[in-house]
Scaffold this motif. Structure first.
Motif, short mmCIF file in Angstrom:
data_model
loop_
_atom_site.label_atom_id
_atom_site.label_comp_id
_atom_site.label_asym_id
_atom_site.label_seq_id
_atom_site.Cartn_x
_atom_site.Cartn_y
_atom_site.Cartn_z
N ILE A 5 -19.26 -13.95 -9.18
CA ILE A 5 -18.82 -15.41 -8.99
C ILE A 5 -17.41 -15.51 -8.49
O ILE A 5 -16.95 -16.43 -7.32
CB ILE A 5 -19.04 -16.14 -10.10
N CYS A 6 -16.41 -14.56 -8.96
CA CYS A 6 -14.92 -14.82 -8.63
C CYS A 6 -14.97 -14.33 -7.07
O CYS A 6 -14.32 -14.89 -6.12
CB CYS A 6 -14.15 -13.68 -9.36
N ARG A 7 -15.64 -13.30 -6.54
CA ARG A 7 -15.42 -12.89 -5.15
C ARG A 7 -16.30 -13.78 -4.40
O ARG A 7 -15.85 -14.18 -3.33
CB ARG A 7 -16.19 -11.51 -5.00
N ALA A 24 -4.50 -12.05 -9.37
CA ALA A 24 -4.88 -13.13 -8.14
C ALA A 24 -5.56 -13.94 -9.17
O ALA A 24 -5.71 -15.14 -8.39
CB ALA A 24 -5.53 -12.58 -7.31
N CYS A 25 -6.21 -13.93 -10.39
CA CYS A 25 -6.87 -14.92 -10.95
C CYS A 25 -6.24 -16.41 -11.17
O CYS A 25 -4.89 -16.42 -11.53
CB CYS A 25 -7.15 -14.44 -12.46
N VAL A 26 -6.94 -17.41 -10.99
CA VAL A 26 -6.29 -18.97 -10.95
C VAL A 26 -6.93 -19.53 -12.18
O VAL A 26 -6.49 -20.67 -12.25
CB VAL A 26 -6.55 -19.53 -9.64
N THR A 27 -7.29 -18.79 -12.96
CA THR A 27 -8.16 -19.35 -14.24
C THR A 27 -9.06 -20.73 -13.83
O THR A 27 -8.89 -21.81 -14.76
CB THR A 27 -7.01 -19.92 -15.30
N CYS A 28 -9.78 -20.64 -12.94
CA CYS A 28 -10.62 -21.52 -12.65
C CYS A 28 -11.75 -21.69 -13.70
O CYS A 28 -12.51 -22.81 -13.88
CB CYS A 28 -11.28 -21.46 -11.31
N GLY A 29 -11.99 -20.53 -14.08
CA GLY A 29 -12.91 -20.14 -15.42
C GLY A 29 -14.51 -20.20 -14.99
O GLY A 29 -15.34 -20.18 -15.58
N GLN A 30 -14.83 -20.10 -13.68
CA GLN A 30 -16.03 -19.96 -13.03
C GLN A 30 -16.81 -18.83 -13.74
O GLN A 30 -17.97 -18.70 -13.95
CB GLN A 30 -16.18 -20.27 -11.76
N CYS A 31 -15.85 -17.72 -13.87
CA CYS A 31 -16.48 -16.55 -14.38
C CYS A 31 -16.92 -16.75 -15.86
O CYS A 31 -18.06 -16.07 -16.31
CB CYS A 31 -15.51 -15.25 -14.44
N VAL A 32 -16.24 -17.62 -16.63
CA VAL A 32 -16.67 -17.94 -17.91
C VAL A 32 -17.94 -18.33 -18.06
O VAL A 32 -18.69 -18.18 -18.79
CB VAL A 32 -15.51 -18.68 -18.76
FE1 SF4 Z 1 -11.95 -15.37 -10.74
FE2 SF4 Z 1 -12.46 -15.79 -13.21
FE3 SF4 Z 1 -10.05 -15.88 -12.37
FE4 SF4 Z 1 -11.80 -17.94 -11.61
S1 SF4 Z 1 -10.98 -17.49 -13.79
S2 SF4 Z 1 -10.13 -16.87 -10.47
S3 SF4 Z 1 -13.63 -16.70 -11.56
S4 SF4 Z 1 -11.26 -14.04 -12.75
#
Ligand code: SF4
Ligand code: HC1
Length: 579
Positions: free
Chosen positions: A162-164, A195-203
Motif C-alpha cells: 500500500i505504501c509503494r 520517507a514515511c509521512v505517517t498517512c497511516g494507510q499501512c495501518v
Molecule cells: Fe507508508 Fe505507512 Fe508511512 Fe503511510 S504511514 S507513508 S503507508 S509507511
C-alpha cells in the motif's frame, strides 16, 4: 464460464478468477491472512488459504494456495478435509513461533485476523514458540504517530504494497530473509526520519497489531479525571460519520450527538467542534488565497492535512512556499481554546488541556511540531485516533448505540456551517472555500452552492470556476491519495500547470478514510462513499451553509481578531513549514 465443484457442490467459475475468489462468490469461507483483494494483493506467503484440488481426469489430489491458483474447468475443490485443516493449523503454529504471545497487551486484541484464523483452524498448541526469536525482532517507537512492532508481524507485506503502490511513498521494504524476514524502512532508517509521512494507510491494511498508532488513551483519561484540569475536547468532521460501526450501527451513520454525550460521560469539561475550526480556516485561507491570486502567486496548496505537509517537507521541500500558511482546523481550535476561549469564559488558560479526536494519525505528528508549541505549551495536548476513541469507550463500558444524543453547548467555538462539515471528504475544503471566496468577491452568495463538478471521486479532479469581480476564472484541482498527489506536484514543478488552488488530502477519500479510522477486516476503505454521502447530507440540512455566515466565527472576528488575516489572526492562526 466453467464448471467445478466446491465441497461436492457444483459451482460456476469465471475464467481468470482464483479459487479463493470463486469460493467467496459462492459463500464458502477459506481462511486468509496475507491476501487483500481490494488492493489486489495475493503474495501467497501465509499458506493458510490452502485447499485440496483434483483436476479433471486426474486421480491424485494436491494442496494449493487458493489465493494464487486460477479456476479450471472440472476442478474438484475441497476446503475442509482433516489433512487440510492439519496443514493450516501447522502454518498458523509456525506463524506464531516468533510472534508476541501476549495478546492482552496488543492494541488489536479481539480485532485481529491472526486470532480469527487461529480460532478457525482450531489451534490448541504452540509447540515451536521461541522467546529468543521474538525478543530479537525489532520494535520501532521513534515516531510520535506510528509504532511498528515486528514481534507481531506475519510478513504479509500488505503494508509494503500500500505504501509503494497505493500511496507512491515507498518508504517500507522487506528486510532480511528466511525466518528473519521483517518489514523495515529504506536505507535502514527509523520511522521518524524515513520517507514515511505517517498517512497511516499501512495501518489500515495490517491484519494484526504489528502496525498501529501510538496509544494515548491513558493520557487522555488522566487529563479528564484530573479535577485541577479543564479538558477541552474537539472532534473532527469525519469522526462522526465513521464511528457508529464500532457499536453495530450502519456504516455512515451520523453519531455526532452520541459522541458529545459519551465525551461528557468520560469527563470532558468542554466539547468543541473541529468543524467550527474548519469554518474559521476558510475565512483565513480564503482571504490568503484571494491576496495571492491578486499578486499572481500560483498555485496555492491547502495545508490542513498533516500527512500532506509531511510529504511536502520530506519529498518536495521546494514547494513549501506554495503551501497556505493557515494552520489546520485542529490547530486553530487548539490555539484559540487556550487564548480566546479562557478570556471569554473567565478561566485560567494554564488549567486547559486540549484533546482532539481525529480520523488520522499524522495529527499526532502535527501537535508536536515546534512551530505549534509556544513556551513549552502545545496548542493541542493529545490526539486520539478514531480507533483509540473506540477503545476508550469500550474499556469504559460506554455503549454509544444506547446513548441519547446531546448537542454542543459552547457559545463560542462549536457552531458550524455545512461548509465546515464537508471538510471531511475529498473536495470539501475546495467547495467550502469557493462558497466564501465568491461571496467576498461579489458581495452576494453563490447561487448553486453544491458545486457538482467538484464532487467526483477520481484521484485528481480539475475544474475552472468563475469567481467574477477582479478575480475572474480560477483553475482548481482536488487530489486524494498521495500517488495522484505526486503527479500534480510534478506537473506544478515542471512549470506546465496553470492551477490556482489545489486541495490535497493524503488519504484516499479524504479524512473519512483517514489512517486513524476504524479498521475493516478483509477490506480496504469499504465505507468511503457512505460516509461522504452523510457529510453531504449534514451540509444540506444545516441552516447555515457558508463559513462566513457562521455567527460564532463572526463573533470571533468582531470581538477578538478584527478581520481575517489581521495581525492577531496571523499570530494565532498561521504557521510556517520547514524541512
Ligand atoms: Fe507508508 Fe505507512 Fe508511512 Fe503511510 S504511514 S507513508 S503507508 S509507511
Ligand atoms: Fe480532517 Fe481537518 S478535515 S484534516 O481531513 O482540515 O483528520 O475529518 O479534522 O484539522 O476540520 C482529519 C477530518 C480534520 C483538520 C478539519
Amino acid at each position: 464460464e466453467l464448471t467445478a465443484t466446491i465441497n461436492g457442490k457444483t459451482v460456476a467459475g469465471r475464467a481468470g478468477e482464483t479459487i479463493l475468489d470463486c469460493a467467496r462468490r459462492h459463500g464458502v469461507y477459506i481462511p486468509t491472512l496475507c491476501e487483500l483483494h481490494d488492493i489486489d494483493h495475493a503474495p501467497g506467503t501465509c499458506r493458510v488459504c490452502l485447499v485440496e484440488i483434483k483436476m479433471k481426469h486426474a486421480d491424485k489430489t494436491h494442496l494449493v494456495a487458493s489465493c494464487t491458483t486460477p479456476m479450471q474447468d472440472g476442478l474438484a475443490i475441497d476446503t475442509r478435509t482433516p489433512e487440510l485443516r492439519e496443514m493450516q493449523r501447522l502454518q498458523v503454529e509456525l506463524l506464531l513461533a516468533d510472534h508476541d504471545q501476549d495478546c492482552a497487551t496488543c492494541i488489536r486484541h479481539g480485532k485481529c485476523d491472526l486470532q480469527d484464523v487461529a480460532q478457525f483452524v482450531g489451534l490448541r498448541q504452540n509447540r515451536f514458540f521461541d522467546p529468543a526469536r521474538v525478543a530479537a525482532r525489532p520494535v520501532d517507537e521513534s515516531s510520535p504517530a506510528l509504532i511498528r512492532n515486528m514481534k507481531r508481524c506475519i510478513r504479509c507485506q500488505r503494508c509494503i504494497a500500500i505504501c509503494r503502490d497505493g500511496q507512491g511513498v515507498d518508504a517500507l521494504i522487506q528486510i532480511n530473509s528466511g525466518l528473519d524476514t521483517a518489514v523495515g524502512l529504506r536505507h535502514g532508517l527509523t520511522q521518524k526520519n524515513s520517507a514515511c509521512v505517517t498517512c497511516g494507510q499501512c495501518v489500515l491494511v495490517c491484519p494484526t497489531g504489528a502496525l498501529g498508532e501510538r496509544d494515548e488513551t491513558d493520557r487522555a483519561l488522566e487529563m479528564m479525571y484530573d479535577p485541577e484540569l479543564i479538558t477541552v475536547v474537539q472532534f473532527a468532521p469525519a469522526v462522526r460519520v465513521g464511528f457508529g460501526e464500532e457499536f453495530g450501527l450502519p456504516p455512515g451513520t451520523n453519531v455526532e450527538g452520541q459522541i458529545i454525550t459519551a465525551l461528557r460521560m468520560l469527563g470532558a469539561s468542554i466539547v468543541l467542534d473541529t468543524n467550527w475550526g474548519a469554518d474559521l480556516v476558510i475565512m483565513e485561507e480564503g482571504t490568503e488565497l484571494l491576496h495571492r491570486l491578486k499578486e499572481r502567486k500560483r498555485p496555492t496548496f491547502s495545508s490542513c492535512c498533516p500527512a500532506w505537509i509531511n510529504f511536502v517537507e520530506r519529498h518536495y521541500p521546494d514547494i513549501m512556499p506554495m503551501l497556505s500558511s493557515t494552520k489546520s482546523p485542529q490547530q486553530c481550535v487548539g490555539a484559540l481554546a487556550k487564548t480566546y476561549l479562557p478570556e471569554k469564559m473567565g478561566i485560567d488558560p494554564a488549567r486547559i488541556r486540549v484533546i482532539s479526536i481525529m480520523p488520522c494519525i499524522a495529527k499526532k505528528d502535527e501537535i508536536v511540531r515546534r512551530q505549534l508549541i509556544h513556551d513549552g505549551v502545545p496548542e493541542v495536548d493529545v490526539v486520539l485516533s478514531t480507533r483509540e476513541f473506540a477503545r476508550l469507550l469500550q474499556r469504559e463500558r460506554i455503549d454509544l448505540k444506547s446513548l441519547e444524543p446531546s448537542t454542543f453547548d459552547n457559545p463560542y467555538m462549536s457552531e458550524y456551517s455545512g461548509a465546515g462539515a464537508i471538510f471531511g471528504t475529498t473536495g470539501g475544503v475546495m467547495e467550502a472555500a469557493l462558497r466564501t471566496m465568491y461571496y467576498v468577491v461579489n458581495g452576494r452568495e453563490l447561487e448553486h452552492i453544491e458545486i457538482e463538478q467538484l464532487r467526483g471521486f477520481e484521484g485528481v479532479r480539475t475544474a475552472t470556476v468563475e469567481l467574477g469581480g477582479d478575480i475572474g476564472a480560477v483553475k482548481i484541482a482536488m487530489c486524494h491519495g498521495l500517488k495522484p498527489t505526486r503527479q500534480i506536484v510534478e506537473e506544478v514543478r515542471s512549470g506546465k500547470s496553470d492551477l490556482d488552488f489545489v486541495e490535497i488530502m493524503a488519504c484516499p477519500g479524504g479524512c473519512v478514510d483517514g489512517g486513524g479510522t476504524l479498521r475493516s477486516k478483509k477490506a480496504y476503505l469499504p465505507y468511503a462513499l457512505k460516509r461522504r454521502e452523510t457529510l453531504f447530507g449534514i451540509d444540506k440540512n444545516r441552516p447555515v451553509r457558508q463559513s462566513h455566515r457562521n455567527a460564532q466565527v463572526q463573533a470571533l472576528y468582531r470581538d477578538y481578531l478584527g478581520a481575517p488575516n489581521s495581525e492577531k489572526a496571523h499570530h494565532l492562526l498561521h504557521t510556517y513549514y520547514t524541512d
